[in-house]
Design an enzyme around this catalytic site. Sequence first.
Site, short mmCIF file in Angstrom:
data_model
loop_
_atom_site.label_atom_id
_atom_site.label_comp_id
_atom_site.label_asym_id
_atom_site.label_seq_id
_atom_site.Cartn_x
_atom_site.Cartn_y
_atom_site.Cartn_z
N ASP A 1 -16.43 -73.95 -42.73
CA ASP A 1 -16.31 -75.40 -42.90
C ASP A 1 -17.58 -76.12 -42.45
O ASP A 1 -17.67 -77.34 -42.54
CB ASP A 1 -15.10 -75.90 -42.11
CG ASP A 1 -14.79 -77.37 -42.37
OD1 ASP A 1 -14.91 -77.81 -43.52
OD2 ASP A 1 -14.43 -78.08 -41.41
N SER B 1 -13.16 -83.54 -45.32
CA SER B 1 -12.73 -82.39 -46.12
C SER B 1 -11.29 -82.64 -46.59
O SER B 1 -10.42 -83.00 -45.80
CB SER B 1 -12.79 -81.11 -45.29
OG SER B 1 -14.09 -80.90 -44.79
N GLN C 1 -14.63 -75.98 -51.44
CA GLN C 1 -14.07 -77.11 -50.71
C GLN C 1 -14.29 -78.38 -51.50
O GLN C 1 -15.37 -78.60 -52.05
CB GLN C 1 -14.72 -77.25 -49.33
CG GLN C 1 -14.12 -78.35 -48.48
CD GLN C 1 -14.73 -78.43 -47.09
OE1 GLN C 1 -15.50 -79.35 -46.81
NE2 GLN C 1 -14.39 -77.49 -46.22
#
Length: 295
Positions: free
Chosen positions: A211, A235, A285
């Site tokens: 991430d 996100s 993502q």
Amino acid sequence: MSAEERAQASVDNLLDVLDLDESSARTTEDIFTGRSHPMPTGRIYGGQVLGQSLLAAERTLSSDRAAHSMHGYFLRPGDSTQGVTISVDRIHDGRSFSTRRAQAYQNGVPIFSMIASFQDEAPGLEHAAPMPEGVPAPEDLAPDEMLVDGADPRALRMLADRPVDTRHVEAPIYLAVDGARVPHQAVWMRMRAPLPDDQTLHRAALAYLSDMTIQESILRAHGVHWATPGLKVASLDHAMWWHRPARVDEWLLYVQESPNARGGRGLAAGRIYTRDGILAASVTQEVMVRVPDAG
């Protein structure tokens, strides 16, 4: 405290965050609790709940069945001053595959929801996209925290104290976007100190670092840096596939690109390679990106 002691302390803190407690409380699901990283922003880092949720799910399986994919949604901002409760639903156990749903809660409401699949090791067809050639070695690049003079003190502290050593191949975009505005970049990463020899832990730690920085391929394409006044980035969802074993305390190359941005959202994709060119994982993502006065 020496640099080596600070590095070890940051990794020890990560290991503490990933060391989940199994609750004596029981519903139809398995219940785990975990601690949170203190964060200067007060919001939980997304990679934390990714790693914790994966570990909680793996705790309900035998050790010979490993995670190969996960798909998760970030539902609410988490509070980094509070711990996390994770419930795991044992959706399916087959002869070769198992499926688990994990949800992370704070104050009784979910902040993250994930479904992950696990498989026994098995033979089969094999190929992999090659690692890009001509990438500078990590030793030839400066650590990111050495390249942010003049940054917000909170950002400086976050970079210096986090357990991951990151080194951008292109100039980082913390304070400015230097060079071409292109929707791709590469970043070397590794934990600052050794981790135990446990692939379950290394898979969770790989989710933790997955991430990190992946959103930047979207921002770089538009000349937007992290210090842009009024910038909001969050996100939305995260998908990850583990292809081959890798150690996160050894250098990994995170190759990132953004194929699309529209409607206040951007899509980023990444491939994570070991230093000797083995494709360890793939990541995608989608990110909310709001830039003041953007067209």
